[in-house]
Design an enzyme around this catalytic site. Structure first.
Site, PDB file in Angstrom:
ATOM      1  N   GLU A 139       0.842  -1.196   0.000  1.00 16.43           N
ATOM      2  CA  GLU A 139       0.000   0.000   0.000  1.00 16.43           C
ATOM      3  C   GLU A 139       0.882   1.252   0.000  1.00 16.43           C
ATOM      4  O   GLU A 139       0.701   2.157  -0.797  1.00 16.43           O
ATOM      5  CB  GLU A 139      -0.894  -0.019   1.240  1.00 16.43           C
ATOM      6  CG  GLU A 139      -1.760   1.194   1.403  1.00 16.43           C
ATOM      7  CD  GLU A 139      -2.607   1.133   2.672  1.00 16.43           C
ATOM      8  OE1 GLU A 139      -3.388   2.068   2.858  1.00 16.43           O
ATOM      9  OE2 GLU A 139      -2.492   0.182   3.458  1.00 16.43           O
ATOM     10  N   HIS A 140       1.824   1.309   0.932  1.00 22.63           N
ATOM     11  CA  HIS A 140       2.796   2.401   1.015  1.00 22.63           C
ATOM     12  C   HIS A 140       4.179   1.798   0.822  1.00 22.63           C
ATOM     13  O   HIS A 140       4.486   0.764   1.409  1.00 22.63           O
ATOM     14  CB  HIS A 140       2.765   3.056   2.399  1.00 22.63           C
ATOM     15  CG  HIS A 140       1.473   3.702   2.737  1.00 22.63           C
ATOM     16  ND1 HIS A 140       0.442   3.015   3.332  1.00 22.63           N
ATOM     17  CD2 HIS A 140       1.038   4.973   2.579  1.00 22.63           C
ATOM     18  CE1 HIS A 140      -0.576   3.839   3.541  1.00 22.63           C
ATOM     19  NE2 HIS A 140      -0.236   5.037   3.084  1.00 22.63           N
ATOM     20  N   ASP A 165      -0.015  11.101   3.680  1.00 23.97           N
ATOM     21  CA  ASP A 165      -1.300  10.925   4.348  1.00 23.97           C
ATOM     22  C   ASP A 165      -1.923  12.244   4.795  1.00 23.97           C
ATOM     23  O   ASP A 165      -3.143  12.355   4.873  1.00 23.97           O
ATOM     24  CB  ASP A 165      -1.138  10.024   5.576  1.00 23.97           C
ATOM     25  CG  ASP A 165      -0.990   8.559   5.220  1.00 23.97           C
ATOM     26  OD1 ASP A 165      -1.069   8.216   4.027  1.00 23.97           O
ATOM     27  OD2 ASP A 165      -0.797   7.742   6.142  1.00 23.97           O
ATOM     28  N   HIS A 211     -20.892 -16.913 -31.107  1.00 22.81           N
ATOM     29  CA  HIS A 211     -19.827 -15.963 -31.432  1.00 22.81           C
ATOM     30  C   HIS A 211     -19.102 -16.392 -32.709  1.00 22.81           C
ATOM     31  O   HIS A 211     -18.766 -15.566 -33.561  1.00 22.81           O
ATOM     32  CB  HIS A 211     -18.819 -15.867 -30.284  1.00 22.81           C
ATOM     33  CG  HIS A 211     -19.276 -15.044 -29.123  1.00 22.81           C
ATOM     34  ND1 HIS A 211     -20.262 -14.096 -29.198  1.00 22.81           N
ATOM     35  CD2 HIS A 211     -18.844 -15.022 -27.838  1.00 22.81           C
ATOM     36  CE1 HIS A 211     -20.437 -13.533 -28.013  1.00 22.81           C
ATOM     37  NE2 HIS A 211     -19.575 -14.076 -27.160  1.00 22.81           N
TER      38      HIS A 211
END
Length: 164
Positions: A48-49, A82, A141
């Site tokens: 995340e960080h 942040d 298809h």
């Protein structure tokens, strides 16, 4: 616990207890052979960080691809991101940075795709579509492609079987 950063020791009691519990329950130390290995490991982890304290920060910026937000060098910190520097604070967790970025205006935009082709350009696409569709058991298809080939290329024969 000897590796716990000394900064934890100076925190107020509640923060210190939470930081120690996070270190105990979730912290990892991963040793890599070189920076290429480190970048690969980081991208697989998709944090995340991600904070990089290393030389040649441009190399890291160019080679890291899976993170929520990247903090390069000691002049940056997750706290800045942040609270004040303007980078996204709503970030992908649990490895989701491997396939998505943080929350942004793009999450609220309608993305549409479209296509257009000439009859000649559709020939190879139609052949591939018919074969792939038959391999997948999607005869409807396949027939949509067959119809176009028959219309645009009358008199030509195509092997449109799955085995083709």
């Amino acid at each position: 616990m000897a590796r716990v950063p000394a900064l934890i020791e100076d925190l107020p009691q509640l923060n210190r207890d939470n930081a120690f519990a996070a270190w105990r329950d979730y912290a990892e130390v991963i040793v890599c052979a070189d920076r290429v290995d480190m970048a690969k490991c980081s991208d697989e982890y998709a944090p995340e960080h991600l904070t990089v304290m290393a030389e040649d920060l441009d190399w890291w910026l160019e080679n890291l691809t899976c993170y929520g937000s990247l903090f390069l060098g000691e002049e940056t910190t997750v706290s800045y991101g942040d609270k004040a520097s303007g980078t996204n604070h709503v970030l992908p967790t649990s490895g989701a940075a491997g396939y998505t970025g943080g929350l942004s205006v793009h999450k609220y935009m309608k993305i549409v795709t479209w296509q257009r082709a000439t009859q000649e350009a559709s020939k190879d696409v139609a052949i591939a579509t018919a074969r792939i569709s038959r391999l997948e058991g999607m005869e409807g298809h396949a027939r949509a492609a067959d119809v176009r080939l028959a219309k645009y290329f009358p008199g030509e024969n195509f092997d449109l079987t799955a085995e083709g």
